[in-house]
Design a protein around this motif. Structure first.
Motif, PDB file in Angstrom:
ATOM      1  N   PRO A 157      25.338  43.531  32.552  1.00 60.31           N
ATOM      2  CA  PRO A 157      26.794  43.388  32.708  1.00 60.31           C
ATOM      3  C   PRO A 157      27.295  43.863  34.061  1.00 60.31           C
ATOM      4  O   PRO A 157      28.274  43.337  34.584  1.00 60.31           O
ATOM      5  N   LEU A 158      26.585  44.844  34.611  1.00 59.92           N
ATOM      6  CA  LEU A 158      26.988  45.326  35.937  1.00 59.92           C
ATOM      7  C   LEU A 158      26.843  44.219  36.973  1.00 59.92           C
ATOM      8  O   LEU A 158      27.700  44.014  37.826  1.00 59.92           O
ATOM      9  N   GLN A 161      29.487  41.731  36.598  1.00 57.79           N
ATOM     10  CA  GLN A 161      30.750  42.180  37.153  1.00 57.79           C
ATOM     11  C   GLN A 161      30.740  42.050  38.666  1.00 57.79           C
ATOM     12  O   GLN A 161      31.728  41.617  39.277  1.00 57.79           O
ATOM     13  N   LYS A 164      31.186  38.554  39.599  1.00 52.86           N
ATOM     14  CA  LYS A 164      32.584  38.148  39.481  1.00 52.86           C
ATOM     15  C   LYS A 164      33.394  38.672  40.653  1.00 52.86           C
ATOM     16  O   LYS A 164      34.179  37.965  41.258  1.00 52.86           O
ATOM     17  N   ASP A 165      33.153  39.936  40.987  1.00 53.35           N
ATOM     18  CA  ASP A 165      33.955  40.527  42.046  1.00 53.35           C
ATOM     19  C   ASP A 165      33.699  39.876  43.385  1.00 53.35           C
ATOM     20  O   ASP A 165      34.608  39.676  44.165  1.00 53.35           O
ATOM     21  N   ASP A 491      41.651  52.313  32.676  1.00 52.47           N
ATOM     22  CA  ASP A 491      41.434  51.013  33.324  1.00 52.47           C
ATOM     23  C   ASP A 491      41.410  51.161  34.845  1.00 52.47           C
ATOM     24  O   ASP A 491      40.654  50.460  35.529  1.00 52.47           O
ATOM     25  N   CYS A 494      37.983  52.253  35.600  1.00 53.38           N
ATOM     26  CA  CYS A 494      37.026  51.134  35.542  1.00 53.38           C
ATOM     27  C   CYS A 494      37.115  50.287  36.788  1.00 53.38           C
ATOM     28  O   CYS A 494      36.107  49.911  37.385  1.00 53.38           O
ATOM     29  N   GLU A 495      38.345  50.019  37.183  1.00 58.00           N
ATOM     30  CA  GLU A 495      38.517  49.172  38.355  1.00 58.00           C
ATOM     31  C   GLU A 495      37.929  49.843  39.580  1.00 58.00           C
ATOM     32  O   GLU A 495      37.290  49.203  40.421  1.00 58.00           O
ATOM     33  N   HIS A 498      34.266  49.424  39.579  1.00 55.44           N
ATOM     34  CA  HIS A 498      33.855  48.080  40.025  1.00 55.44           C
ATOM     35  C   HIS A 498      33.976  47.958  41.530  1.00 55.44           C
ATOM     36  O   HIS A 498      33.117  47.363  42.197  1.00 55.44           O
ATOM     37  N   LYS A 539      40.606  43.128  47.847  1.00 56.30           N
ATOM     38  CA  LYS A 539      40.388  43.959  46.670  1.00 56.30           C
ATOM     39  C   LYS A 539      40.942  45.371  46.828  1.00 56.30           C
ATOM     40  O   LYS A 539      41.575  45.897  45.932  1.00 56.30           O
TER      41      LYS A 539
END
Lengths: 583, 301
Positions: A157-158, A161, A164-165, A491, A494-495, A498, A539
């Motif tokens: 999943p990392l 992610q 995606k990023d 959250d 989490c962000e 990421h 970002k």
């Protein structure tokens, strides 16, 4: 004459139609105006009375995909491109339900149930045959790579992610992203996924136990494993199979003949009859002879001296004139024949294990070498023999030790270590007079000491001390700081994580370019710098603004910015140096 | 039942450096060694009274020796009657406390009387006292009955400055205490002590520099009397930031970033081509190769 009833909306006519047993087969171009179909597709086969998920409908096989529409509807509810289909499966013959299953690359399966009373099997077979012809054309080899990538993304999943990023938001391109990883993974893949091939059991022929069929016949049950074993062990049989099936004989007939032939049976009496397998017998003989001729090249093993020359049980070896050689071939001792066959069989079974890679590589139809030990004997060059001899003679423990000369640590000023990190402070110099005075003073004081425990504290001093120790007091500063992770919501955390992962990845690419030796690295470094800038703009800054709007005091992105700034500085110095070098 | 009570042993190590205390008596007559000992006695009495099974030991840390003020070698806990000089308690105090206090005052007087300062021995032998405390704790632990558990802690009341020569011993003591789960608390009267800060940080004790010496008794009772279980329920001064920076071998400056020799691990603040400790030569190469040799020392907090 109207296939529209099966749910296909037609807006144009067709030319040729074949009516056959109530089925309509459409062979020519039809404009299918369904929601799913693209402009004009050539429909190759329509099969009615096909159920999917308990709904009646019809199956359509088109030029590039297969689709199914329910009865009475216009749209295709199921549609798969041939390129997406990995394989098809059919239900076995005995079952009441006649089904066809399509397995996609993604692992999804779709079942079609053929329900026509009269021709379900025929329909199904027709569909299967057509698919069998079409699927190979569309099989994309690149799928494997994509599948691999998908699998990697799903498993980690990392990584997903990160993907995606970075890629989805177009900070870096997909190729750059996969550049490092696919190479890393293909190595792992080949290591982890190279399953060990199952070897062949030497008793596989014996496992084919015949069962009496009632009236004087024998029934042999052949599974595909046994067939594979036979093919691998006896490549001659495989050749025969390839030659004769399916042109001359059906599979069943071939195997019947095989079991009937004397080749298979114990006593291979060559009858000279028109037997398919007579040649095989001869080939085997030749193979055996060549094996024996080659002999064993392992100088440590002397097979020739293993001869059964015993007088009798327990009586030792007779060294009389050997009875081997000519006499035996003349007599055709049946025992010798069986032993020969056993030896040959074992050698072939071993050969499959050792030579399977060779067999794959040699595609010239060359029969693989039939001796089971050639690889070993190839290795026994003189040097290897020497090493082996040496190994068995010498013992490492008994050899005199040649002590390794290690460099000893030569410390000149080892007292430095004993001081520890306390700096040598200049001590308050007390003159000896001071010392004497102090000592006298204290002696005098303690000589008259009596404990007065009721006068240790006055209330005022006590209360000031308490005040200093209470929350908010002088000594209590700094104790009520909340941990930062309690102040920032999950959250946001989490962000931030990421962001760190993505920034780390980009920075890793950037820093790995240094020192810049090749033009490729130069390009890469410039590209990475622009990537970093893009990352910061797309970002980091929005995140920062969001934080500032909500949480004023915490500076969460300071470190990230520092890292990026260091990278920019490095790039700048490198660039100026490069300019200077050029000019 | 005796086994239900968890024993708590408090060892107080009092710094009785005569030079410092003598100077202190001249600087600040309100707070002298006598006052300090009074405060210590109050605290030790309080500790003994908290729970019947609490144990106590007091060590005086002098420049020439470390001496047990309490308990005495020749004295046993139940040995009141044989004592002629002290005929019971005069003020209705618990017998044990009376005897204890008398003992302590007696011992400190004797200790100070036989003080002789020779040469440069002006520093408190704190590491030695701590080592003695650890040994005492170890001995008492061995003498426990089966099934009894004991929690121990050491309270250091420090007056004089740190001794740099005792660094190694000090660190050994600290790690030994950590291994034995013995807390080291520190109550510092004069100058901050880096060694004690480290000791408290490593073993999990409390470090306090008292702002007002005359209120020492109050600080001792408030901060250092509760044991570790009770401390979690109380609001006590927060831990201090400990300076774990290393000192360079050449100047003994505390540095954050420096150079480490890969052979002998000695720390330098400047790059030099030859390590002065082990005489390893480092090849001086191009500038960017030098960057690769630099190893960064980060503060290990």
């Amino acid at each position: 004459m109207f296939p529209g009833r099966s749910g296909l909306k037609v807006t144009a006519g067709w030319v040729l139609m074949e009516e056959k047993e109530g089925e309509y087969r459409q062979i020519n171009r039809v404009r299918a105006g369904t929601a799913m179909a693209t402009s004009s597709e050539e429909v190759l086969l329509i099969v009615k009375r096909v159920r999917q998920k308990k709904q009646d409908g019809a199956l359509y096989l088109m030029a590039e995909r297969v689709a199914w529409a329910p009865e009475g509807k216009d749209r295709f509810s199921v549609s798969h491109l041939y390129a997406d289909i990995r394989c098809q499966k059919i239900s076995p013959d005995g079952k009441s339900k006649i089904q066809l299953q399509l397995v996609l690359h993604t692992g999804e399966t779709t079942n079609f149930h053929f329900t026509s009373e009269s021709s379900a099997v025929k329909d199904r077979d027709a569909a299967k045959d057509l698919l069998q012809q079409l699927l190979p054309k569309f099989k994309r080899k690149a799928n494997k790579e994509l599948e691999e990538k998908n699998r990697m993304l799903q498993e980690d999943p990392l990584l997903f992610q990160l993907y995606k990023d970075l890629v989805v938001s177009q900070v870096i391109s997909a190729e750059e992203f996969w550049a490092n990883r696919v190479s890393m993974n293909s190595v792992d893949h080949s290591l982890t996924n190279s399953k060990q091939e199952v070897g062949i059991s030497a008793a596989f022929l014996a496992d084919v136990r015949p069962q009496t069929d009632g009236c004087n016949g024998l029934r042999y049950n052949l599974t595909s494993d046994i067939i594979e074993s036979i093919f691998r062990t006896y490549p001659a049989v495989k050749q025969k199979y390839g030659e004769n099936v399916p042109h001359n004989l059906t599979e069943k007939e071939f195997w019947t003949r095989f079991f009937q032939s004397h080749y298979f049976h114990r006593d291979r009496i060559s009858t000279g009859s028109q037997d398919l397998f007579a040649e095989c017998g001869k080939l085997d003989e030749q193979g055996l002879k060549s094996m024996v001729g080659q002999g064993v090249r392992n100088p440590m093993v002397d097979l020739v001296s293993f001869e059964d020359k015993s007088l009798d049980e327990g009586y030792g070896i007779s060294s009389g004139p050997s009875t081997s050689g000519h006499n035996k071939t003349l007599k055709e001792n049946s025992n010798a024949a069986i032993i020969k066959r056993f030896n040959h069989h074992s050698a072939m079974v071993l050969a499959t294990g050792l030579h399977k890679q060779d067999a794959q590589n040699e595609q010239n139809g060359e029969t693989s070498s039939t001796d089971g030990n050639s690889k070993d004997s190839d290795f026994f060059q003189p040097s290897v023999k020497k090493v082996k001899l040496k190994e068995s003679i010498e013992y490492a423990d008994l050899v005199q030790e040649n002590g390794r000369k290690a460099v000893s640590l030569n410390l000149k000023k080892s007292d430095r270590y004993s001081h520890g990190p306390t700096p040598v402070q200049c001590q308050q110099y007390a003159t000896s007079q001071d010392i004497i005075n102090s000592v006298n003073c204290i002696r005098h004081e303690t000589a008259n000491y009596t404990p007065r425990l009721t006068q240790v504290l006055s209330s005022s001093t006590a209360s000031t001390a308490i005040a200093a120790l209470s929350p908010g007091g002088v000594l209590m500063q700094g104790g009520t700081q909340q941990a930062i992770n309690q102040m920032v919501p999950n959250d946001a955390q989490c962000e931030l994580k990421h962001l760190y992962v993505a920034a780390g990845e980009l920075l890793r690419h950037f820093w790995s370019c240094f020192p810049v030796n090749t033009p490729f690295l130069e390009e890469k470094v410039v590209k990475m710098r622009s990537n970093l800038e893009r990352f910061q703009v797309t970002k980091l800054c929005p995140f920062q603004e969001k934080m500032q709007r909500q949480y004023l005091s915490t500076n969460l992105t300071g470190h990230l910015e520092e890292m990026l700034q260091t990278a920019y500085n490095k790039f700048h110095t490198w660039q100026t140096r490069r300019m200077l070098r050029k000019t | 039942m005796a086994s239900d009570d968890e024993l708590s042993l408090l060892v107080i190590v009092v710094d009785v450096n005569p030079i410092w205390w003598g100077q202190q008596a001249q600087r600040e007559p309100e707070f002298t060694l006598s006052k300090c000992m009074d405060a210590v006695m109050v605290m030790s009495n309080a500790h003994l009274v908290m729970t019947r099974s609490n144990k106590l030991a007091i060590i005086a840390s002098h420049c020439r020796e470390s001496h047990f003020l309490y308990p005495n070698k020749h004295w046993k806990a139940g040995d009141f009657a044989g004592d002629e000089s002290s005929c019971g308690s005069r003020d209705g105090k618990y017998e044990l406390l009376t005897v204890g206090n008398d003992l302590i005052s007696e011992e400190i007087k004797n200790l100070m009387e036989r003080t002789e300062v020779r040469g440069q021995q002006t520093e408190t032998l704190l590491a030695g006292s701590l080592a003695k405390a650890l040994c005492y704790i170890h001995r008492v632990t061995k003498e426990l009955e089966a099934g009894q558990e004991m929690k121990s802690r050491i309270l250091v009341i420090k007056a004089a400055d740190d001794s740099a020569l005792q660094y190694m011993n000090f660190m050994n003591v600290i790690f030994a205490a950590q291994k034995q789960s013995i807390l080291i608390d520190a109550c510092v009267l004069d100058a901050d002590s880096g060694l004690l800060q480290q000791a408290c940080d490593i073993t999990g004790g409390l470090y306090l520099k008292v702002p007002q010496k005359i209120a020492l008794g109050q600080y001792l009772l408030w901060v250092f009397l509760p044991d570790s279980d009770q401390r979690s329920q109380l609001v006590l001064p927060p831990p201090v930031h400990v300076d774990y920076r290393a000192a360079c071998f050449c100047h003994r400056n505390l540095i954050e970033i420096g150079y480490v020799c890969s052979v002998c691990l000695s720390i330098f603040c400047n790059f030099s081509p030859i390590c002065t400790t082990c005489e390893t030569a480092f090849k001086i190469a191009l500038p960017h190769a030098m960057k690769a040799k630099k190893k960064k020392l980060k503060p290990t907090t």
